[in-house]
Motif scaffolding. Structure first.
Motif, PDB file in Angstrom:
ATOM      1  N   LEU A   1       1.964  -2.725   0.498  1.00 44.26           N
ATOM      2  CA  LEU A   1       1.308  -3.704   1.371  1.00 44.26           C
ATOM      3  C   LEU A   1       0.427  -4.646   0.561  1.00 44.26           C
ATOM      4  CD1 LEU A   1       0.217  -1.473   4.411  1.00 44.26           C
ATOM      5  CD2 LEU A   1       2.240  -2.926   4.230  1.00 44.26           C
ATOM      6  N   ILE A   2      -0.309  -4.079  -0.365  1.00 46.22           N
ATOM      7  CA  ILE A   2      -1.207  -4.882  -1.203  1.00 46.22           C
ATOM      8  C   ILE A   2      -0.401  -5.824  -2.093  1.00 46.22           C
ATOM      9  CG2 ILE A   2      -2.877  -4.770  -3.092  1.00 46.22           C
ATOM     10  CD1 ILE A   2      -3.868  -2.111  -1.829  1.00 46.22           C
ATOM     11  N   ASP A   3       0.650  -5.307  -2.722  1.00 46.36           N
ATOM     12  CA  ASP A   3       1.486  -6.128  -3.596  1.00 46.36           C
ATOM     13  C   ASP A   3       2.160  -7.263  -2.826  1.00 46.36           C
ATOM     14  OD1 ASP A   3       0.806  -4.535  -5.725  1.00 46.36           O
ATOM     15  OD2 ASP A   3       2.664  -3.368  -5.699  1.00 46.36           O
ATOM     16  N   ALA A   4       2.457  -7.023  -1.545  1.00 48.83           N
ATOM     17  CA  ALA A   4       3.128  -8.034  -0.738  1.00 48.83           C
ATOM     18  C   ALA A   4       2.197  -9.177  -0.361  1.00 48.83           C
ATOM     19  CB  ALA A   4       3.717  -7.401   0.520  1.00 48.83           C
ATOM     20  N   GLY A   5       0.874  -8.926  -0.434  1.00 46.22           N
ATOM     21  CA  GLY A   5      -0.082 -10.000  -0.176  1.00 46.22           C
ATOM     22  C   GLY A   5      -0.758  -9.964   1.173  1.00 46.22           C
ATOM     23  N   ILE A   6      -0.915  -8.779   1.750  1.00 44.88           N
ATOM     24  CA  ILE A   6      -1.570  -8.688   3.053  1.00 44.88           C
ATOM     25  C   ILE A   6      -3.063  -9.013   2.920  1.00 44.88           C
ATOM     26  CG2 ILE A   6      -2.164  -6.212   2.968  1.00 44.88           C
ATOM     27  CD1 ILE A   6      -1.131  -6.183   5.956  1.00 44.88           C
ATOM     28  N   ASP A   7      -3.636  -9.622   3.965  1.00 44.70           N
ATOM     29  CA  ASP A   7      -5.041 -10.044   3.939  1.00 44.70           C
ATOM     30  C   ASP A   7      -5.972  -9.134   4.723  1.00 44.70           C
ATOM     31  OD1 ASP A   7      -4.732 -12.683   2.535  1.00 44.70           O
ATOM     32  OD2 ASP A   7      -3.429 -13.059   4.260  1.00 44.70           O
ATOM     33  N   GLY A   8      -5.446  -8.427   5.717  1.00 41.73           N
ATOM     34  CA  GLY A   8      -6.300  -7.580   6.537  1.00 41.73           C
ATOM     35  C   GLY A   8      -5.553  -6.376   7.065  1.00 41.73           C
ATOM     36  N   ILE A   9      -6.187  -5.218   6.999  1.00 40.06           N
ATOM     37  CA  ILE A   9      -5.610  -3.993   7.555  1.00 40.06           C
ATOM     38  C   ILE A   9      -6.661  -3.328   8.434  1.00 40.06           C
ATOM     39  CG2 ILE A   9      -4.623  -1.718   7.095  1.00 40.06           C
ATOM     40  CD1 ILE A   9      -3.604  -2.758   4.435  1.00 40.06           C
ATOM     41  N   ARG A  10      -6.325  -3.135   9.691  1.00 36.54           N
ATOM     42  CA  ARG A  10      -7.196  -2.397  10.608  1.00 36.54           C
ATOM     43  C   ARG A  10      -6.677  -0.964  10.708  1.00 36.54           C
ATOM     44  NH1 ARG A  10      -6.012  -7.069  13.447  1.00 36.54           N
ATOM     45  NH2 ARG A  10      -7.745  -8.508  13.869  1.00 36.54           N
ATOM     46  N   ILE A  11      -7.572  -0.017  10.609  1.00 35.10           N
ATOM     47  CA  ILE A  11      -7.214   1.384  10.802  1.00 35.10           C
ATOM     48  C   ILE A  11      -7.765   1.810  12.151  1.00 35.10           C
ATOM     49  CG2 ILE A  11      -7.236   3.705   9.836  1.00 35.10           C
ATOM     50  CD1 ILE A  11      -6.121   1.612   7.910  1.00 35.10           C
ATOM     51  N   SER A  12      -6.878   2.205  13.054  1.00 36.74           N
ATOM     52  CA  SER A  12      -7.303   2.721  14.348  1.00 36.74           C
ATOM     53  C   SER A  12      -7.536   4.222  14.219  1.00 36.74           C
ATOM     54  CB  SER A  12      -6.243   2.438  15.414  1.00 36.74           C
ATOM     55  OG  SER A  12      -6.118   1.057  15.656  1.00 36.74           O
ATOM     56  N   VAL A  13      -8.800   4.602  14.294  1.00 39.26           N
ATOM     57  CA  VAL A  13      -9.190   6.012  14.232  1.00 39.26           C
ATOM     58  C   VAL A  13      -9.294   6.518  15.676  1.00 39.26           C
ATOM     59  CG1 VAL A  13     -10.960   7.637  13.441  1.00 39.26           C
ATOM     60  CG2 VAL A  13     -10.441   5.572  12.099  1.00 39.26           C
ATOM     61  N   TYR A  14      -8.866   7.741  15.936  1.00 44.69           N
ATOM     62  CA  TYR A  14      -8.820   8.202  17.317  1.00 44.69           C
ATOM     63  C   TYR A  14      -9.746   9.366  17.631  1.00 44.69           C
ATOM     64  CZ  TYR A  14      -4.982   4.997  17.636  1.00 44.69           C
ATOM     65  OH  TYR A  14      -4.238   3.851  17.600  1.00 44.69           O
ATOM     66  N   ALA A  15     -10.278   9.985  16.616  1.00 47.05           N
ATOM     67  CA  ALA A  15     -11.219  11.084  16.819  1.00 47.05           C
ATOM     68  C   ALA A  15     -11.910  11.339  15.486  1.00 47.05           C
ATOM     69  CB  ALA A  15     -10.504  12.346  17.308  1.00 47.05           C
TER      70      ALA A  15
ATOM     71  N   THR B   1      -2.289  -3.676  11.988  1.00 42.40           N
ATOM     72  CA  THR B   1      -3.103  -2.580  12.515  1.00 42.40           C
ATOM     73  C   THR B   1      -2.263  -1.320  12.494  1.00 42.40           C
ATOM     74  OG1 THR B   1      -4.389  -4.032  13.965  1.00 42.40           O
ATOM     75  CG2 THR B   1      -4.362  -1.694  14.514  1.00 42.40           C
ATOM     76  N   THR B   2      -2.823  -0.237  11.977  1.00 38.33           N
ATOM     77  CA  THR B   2      -2.080   1.008  11.814  1.00 38.33           C
ATOM     78  C   THR B   2      -2.953   2.200  12.184  1.00 38.33           C
ATOM     79  OG1 THR B   2      -1.037   2.470  10.165  1.00 38.33           O
ATOM     80  CG2 THR B   2      -2.723   0.974   9.361  1.00 38.33           C
ATOM     81  N   ASN B   3      -2.324   3.299  12.576  1.00 39.23           N
ATOM     82  CA  ASN B   3      -3.105   4.513  12.824  1.00 39.23           C
ATOM     83  C   ASN B   3      -3.430   5.247  11.529  1.00 39.23           C
ATOM     84  OD1 ASN B   3      -0.806   6.200  12.186  1.00 39.23           O
ATOM     85  ND2 ASN B   3      -0.092   6.031  14.304  1.00 39.23           N
ATOM     86  N   GLY B   4      -2.890   4.787  10.410  1.00 41.18           N
ATOM     87  CA  GLY B   4      -3.256   5.323   9.103  1.00 41.18           C
ATOM     88  C   GLY B   4      -2.526   6.579   8.676  1.00 41.18           C
ATOM     89  N   SER B   5      -1.769   7.190   9.571  1.00 40.90           N
ATOM     90  CA  SER B   5      -1.130   8.461   9.236  1.00 40.90           C
ATOM     91  C   SER B   5      -0.009   8.308   8.214  1.00 40.90           C
ATOM     92  CB  SER B   5      -0.588   9.118  10.512  1.00 40.90           C
ATOM     93  OG  SER B   5       0.445   8.327  11.087  1.00 40.90           O
TER      94      SER B   5
ATOM     95  N   GLU C   1       3.684   1.571  15.889  1.00 45.16           N
ATOM     96  CA  GLU C   1       3.071   1.818  14.585  1.00 45.16           C
ATOM     97  C   GLU C   1       3.847   1.021  13.531  1.00 45.16           C
ATOM     98  OE1 GLU C   1       1.510   2.448  11.208  1.00 45.16           O
ATOM     99  OE2 GLU C   1       0.457   3.095  13.023  1.00 45.16           O
ATOM    100  N   PRO C   2       3.284  -0.059  13.010  1.00 47.06           N
ATOM    101  CA  PRO C   2       4.007  -0.965  12.103  1.00 47.06           C
ATOM    102  C   PRO C   2       4.589  -0.287  10.875  1.00 47.06           C
ATOM    103  CG  PRO C   2       1.942  -1.943  12.817  1.00 47.06           C
ATOM    104  CD  PRO C   2       1.915  -0.523  13.276  1.00 47.06           C
ATOM    105  N   LEU C   3       3.892   0.709  10.329  1.00 46.60           N
ATOM    106  CA  LEU C   3       4.363   1.353   9.101  1.00 46.60           C
ATOM    107  C   LEU C   3       5.616   2.192   9.318  1.00 46.60           C
ATOM    108  CD1 LEU C   3       1.028   2.357   7.347  1.00 46.60           C
ATOM    109  CD2 LEU C   3       2.632   0.581   6.685  1.00 46.60           C
ATOM    110  N   ALA C   4       6.013   2.386  10.575  1.00 53.02           N
ATOM    111  CA  ALA C   4       7.266   3.088  10.847  1.00 53.02           C
ATOM    112  C   ALA C   4       8.463   2.212  10.475  1.00 53.02           C
ATOM    113  CB  ALA C   4       7.344   3.493  12.316  1.00 53.02           C
ATOM    114  N   ASN C   5       8.233   0.909  10.335  1.00 54.14           N
ATOM    115  CA  ASN C   5       9.287   0.001   9.889  1.00 54.14           C
ATOM    116  C   ASN C   5       9.185  -0.140   8.373  1.00 54.14           C
ATOM    117  OD1 ASN C   5      10.928  -2.274   9.249  1.00 54.14           O
ATOM    118  ND2 ASN C   5      10.700  -3.058  11.334  1.00 54.14           N
TER     119      ASN C   5
END
Length: 343
Positions: free
Chosen positions: A134-148, A120-124, A94-98
């Motif tokens: 993330l937005i301020d840093a200049g990211i171009d794409g975020i995928r949210i993996s939904v599991y249920a 790509t993140t689970n969004g939690s 999970e990238p946001l753990a860093n």
């Protein structure tokens, strides 16, 4: 209201593109995957990272990529003749753990050596502060993996106490912030079909239409190196996650010819599904990315694929991911020419 398109994320970007075989050999990889961490706060039943016993069996320890090493990786890109088209900041965890993720994005953006940055993140963990960072840093794409599509489902599939409503809230807030601050940011929501009913599929669409730019229901995937465990959960999928029909007869995988994947400990694999780190072709702590890309270990692996000998590679021998690659990545009708080039 924004209507989300039902498609696999990135699918539209491949329309009209030239077949990969016409581009080979590549002096610069098309994409680079860098894993901020291989640890995750979910334990999804169809993901190797969620199985502690499976990870222990291959000796994979938890790791967190340092900002210092990440900067070295990005600096290495200066050795390639062209910028990398896409930097994917995710792989096994999970990238946001860093907590350094925004700093990584900002450094990569400032380098001028990557055209696009995605994660790509689970969004939690996607709080308002993190979303803004993330937005301020200049990211171009975020995928949210939904599991249920409800909280009991998250208990069953992801083995987590996170509430489904928390995911919805986080995605809605992210979409509102990106609309205000960075409209070009593409937010994509996806869910793996691990046995979804028609009603659950409809509820997925209803929950996320209007709070993302695109959404998709992915086929479940068998991963690599999982002979002793069926990560498709008995679903026997006929489509890959790209949406293409599985081609069980495919000889060569395109991944080693077009991308690199840097694991959180600095080892360099050839693709995103090498969770067991069985295709390691270099160590970015000791070598440059350019030397690894042009090195003998990766060359040997490529030649095995082209010669029909991928069965000799543990991770590749029973990999299902190769079967679901899109037609544009197919190399099989050009193996003889490519074999002579890489030889």
């Amino acid at each position: 209201m924004t209507v989300a398109k039902t498609q696999a994320y990135g699918a539209s970007r491949s329309e009209g593109a030239r077949p990969l075989k016409q581009l080979l050999p590549l002096a610069t990889p098309l994409s680079l995957m860098v894993d901020p961490t291989n640890a995750c706060n979910f334990k999804c039943v169809f993901c190797p990272t969620g199985d502690a016993d499976l990870l222990k069996s291959v000796g994979r320890e938890k790791g967190m990529l340092s900002l210092e090493l990440f900067r070295k990786i990005i600096d290495d890109l200066n050795g390639f003749p062209e910028p990398v088209k896409v930097l994917h900041l995710y792989k096994d965890g999970e990238p946001l753990a860093n907590k350094s993720l925004p700093d990584m994005i900002a450094y990569a953006r400032a380098s001028g050596r990557v055209n696009r940055i995605e994660t790509t993140t689970n969004g939690s963990l996607l709080t308002e502060d993190r979303a803004r960072a993330l937005i301020d840093a200049g990211i171009d794409g975020i995928r949210i993996s939904v599991y249920a599509v409800d909280t009991p489902g998250y208990r069953t599939i992801a083995k987590t106490t996170v509430e489904f409503e928390t995911i919805c809230t986080n995605v809605a807030r992210l979409f509102a912030l990106k609309t205000e601050l960075r409209p070009s940011l593409h937010v994509h929501c996806k869910i793996v079909d691990a046995g979804l009913s028609d009603d659950e599929k409809q509820r997925f669409h209803q929950a996320f239409t209007g709070i993302c730019d695109s959404l998709h229901i992915d086929a479940i995937m068998g991963w690599s190196n999982t002979v002793d465990r069926d990560l498709t959960l008995g679903r026997n999928p006929v489509f890959g996650i790209s949406g293409a029909l599985l081609k069980t007869s495919r000889v060569a995988c395109s991944e080693p010819f077009m991308k690199l994947a840097v694991n959180s400990n600095g080892d360099v694999s050839v693709c995103c599904v090498d969770w067991a780190h069985d295709t390691v072709v270099g160590d970015v702590q000791q070598e440059s990315l350019v030397d690894i890309w042009n090195g003998s270990r990766l060359r040997e692996l490529r030649l095995k694929h082209l010669a029909g000998r991928r069965g000799e590679i543990t991770a590749c021998a029973t990999c299902q991911y190769i079967q679901g690659l899109p037609a544009i990545a197919d190399l099989d009708d050009d193996l003889e020419r490519l074999l002579s080039i890489y030889s």
